[in-house]
Design an enzyme around this catalytic site. Structure first.
Site: not given
Ligand code: NAD
Length: 258
Positions: A29, A33, A41, A108, A111, A128, A136, A227, A245
């Site tokens: 994720a 962002t 998280r 993961q 989007d 995911h 459905c 990260n 990132i």
């Molecule tokens: P996570 O939320 O567990 O971790 C995201 C990490 O990215 C965090 O440690 C955060 O500090 C870091 N981060 C955020 N913005 C950043 C940036 N600009 N630069 C550097 N680091 C940055 O994410 P995850 O491990 O992907 O798990 C979340 C689950 O939820 C995934 O499996 C996914 O399916 C889903 N999810 C997806 C989206 C999406 O599709 N964009 C968004 C939220 C959640």
């Protein structure tokens, strides 16, 4: 492990990328962002701020509780209205692919931003699932999300399958649902044969995906983790780059920005 912050780890990571011939990228994720989609998280994550939101991602609550479904559809509408666009992180991965060294991009994320950025769909595994489609839960009918979102906008708070009346849900994998086994197999095979695994924007706390990191390491690959905060897999990394990132990934991949 070396690295953490500053110029040096970026340079070290860049060297490992230049030496690699078969790269597997694992995104979470955090890569999205900067496109306006909050993570779950991270410090500003949706679940960090509102632990109840996690209920919407559990299939048991989703199927049992109509209120959870109504909230989930409102959430999906909000996602659709963000109209997110790929950022420099997604674009840097397209540049890596054009150099011919990208084996597989396991994301993961749900989007669809890697597709929108122009990454080859044949190289992407959306482990995911995706919010671009709706399925459905009874008859597996699958169609573009927009067709159902239009019904929600028109006032249906918990739309049902037009074919069988079953419960509809985004084509994402919720807690309590099995991953698509073919996708998992592809990801495991890719991690096993790569010579570099680059994990970007994930706390690497969700299994079995997080397990790709030790798997790649055991297979002899180098591991680079990018990260903003520590991850559960930092101990396996040859280099950890702790930075944003949108700037650090292009720098690591040698892609000019702006
Ligand atoms: P996570 O939320 O567990 O971790 C995201 C990490 O990215 C965090 O440690 C955060 O500090 C870091 N981060 C955020 N913005 C950043 C940036 N600009 N630069 C550097 N680091 C940055 O994410 P995850 O491990 O992907 O798990 C979340 C689950 O939820 C995934 O499996 C996914 O399916 C889903 N999810 C997806 C989206 C999406 O599709 N964009 C968004 C939220 C959640």
């Amino acid at each position: 492990m070396t690295g953490v912050a500053g110029v040096e780890p970026v340079a070290e990571a860049r060297e490992l990328v230049e030496e690699a011939r078969r790269v597997v990228v694992l995104t979470g994720a955090g890569i999205s962002t900067a496109s306006g989609i909050p993570d779950f998280r991270g410090p500003d994550g949706l679940w960090t701020k509102n632990p109840k939101a996690e209920l919407m991602s559990d299939i048991r609550h989703y199927t049992a509780d109509p209120e959870v479904r109504v909230l989930a559809w409102m959430d999906r509408l909000a996602w659709a209205d963000v109209d997110a666009r790929p950022n420099s992180g997604h674009m840097a991965l397209v540049a890596l692919e054009r150099r011919g060294v990208l084996d597989t991009l396991v994301t993961q994320n749900i989007d669809g931003l890697h597709h929108l950025a122009g990454s080859d769909p044949a190289k992407i595994v959306e482990i995911h699932g995706t919010v671009r489609d709706v399925v459905c839960l009874s008859c597996d009918d699958r169609r573009p999300a927009e067709t159902v979102l239009q019904r929600v906008r028109a006032g249906e708070s918990d739309p049902r399958c037009e074919r069988c009346g079953g419960i509809l849900k985004s084509a994402t994998i919720s807690f309590g649902q099995l991953l698509v086994q073919a996708d998992l197999r592809r990801s495991v095979e890719a991690a096993t044969r790569c010579d570099l695994l680059l994990a970007v924007g994930s706390k690497l706390s969700v299994y079995p995906v997080a397990g790709l990191v030790p798997l790649a390491k055991e297979g002899g690959a180098r591991v680079v983790i990018v990260n903003a905060e520590p991850t559960e897999m930092d101990g396996y990394a040859d280099v950890v780059v702790r930075g944003d990132i949108t700037t650090s990934l292009p720098a690591i991949l040698g892609v000019p920005t702006g």
